[in-house]
Write a protein that holds these residues in place. Structure first.
Motif: not given
Length: 191
Positions: A7-9, A15-16, A20-29, A53-65
């Motif tokens: 949630d932190y990342y 917020q751009g 932080a997104f890179g940390s999410l990628v590292q955590k779950h790659q 997958t990570f490109m789609k996750v980044y593009q769709s992150l705003s829709r993650f509820e």
């Protein structure tokens, strides 16, 4: 590296904050790549699917509820990505990389024979999984290697829980049959 909660990342990435997104990628790659490799059975395809997958996750992150865990949502994305690739190519792919072993596990307490037996067992299991359908390989990977509950696997794959239980049952049976077949072929080759 010690990671914080997803949630932190996610908040920072929305917020751009690319770091932080890179940390999410590292955590779950590794988890994303493992599932992709199990389904696609090709190292290069799995790497591409992971990146997509990570490109789609980044593009769709705003829709993650946040109604489900982030990892469940992300697994759903990689699962759909791999299924799309499989439908598109409809070809047999070969298993390339050994992902069964944990390189971080210390082996100094094992003697040479135990190490050899573990390596042989890993090779046999890898060959057995290679012979499974992509769906069975994915479900067995999520259940046994990622320790996900059936309900979460159902969410990821879009199948009912009863279907997941059937796939697990059949996957285990098929894996057992594959392992017996491989073992018999190995024994016959030795004679």
């Amino acid at each position: 590296m010690q990671f914080l909660e997803d949630d932190y990342y996610i908040t920072l990435a929305r917020q751009g904050d690319l770091k932080a997104f890179g940390s999410l990628v590292q955590k779950h790659q590794r988890l994303v790549y493992t599932l992709a490799l199990r389904m696609l059975k090709n190292q290069e395809e799995a790497q591409e699917a992971s990146q997509d997958t990570f490109m789609k996750v980044y593009q769709s992150l705003s829709r993650f509820e946040g109604k489900s865990k982030f990892t469940t949502w992300m697994y759903r994305v990689v699962y759909n990505e791999c299924m799309g690739r499989l439908r598109k190519t409809k070809r047999d792919l070969t298993w390339v990389e050994d992902i069964m072993e944990n390189p971080e596990e210390p082996a100094d307490f094992l003697d040479g024979l135990e190490i050899l037996q573990r390596e042989e067992r890993t090779v046999l299991i890898k060959k057995g999984i290679e012979m499974l359908s992509p769906g069975e390989a994915a479900v067995l990977t999520l259940f046994y290697l990622e320790d996900l509950p059936i309900k979460e696997i159902a969410t990821i794959t879009g199948n009912k829980e009863t279907n997941i239980k059937v796939q697990l049952f059949r996957g285990r049976k098929h894996l057992e049959q594959n392992l017996r077949k491989i073992s018999n072929e190995t024994l016959i080759g030795l004679l």
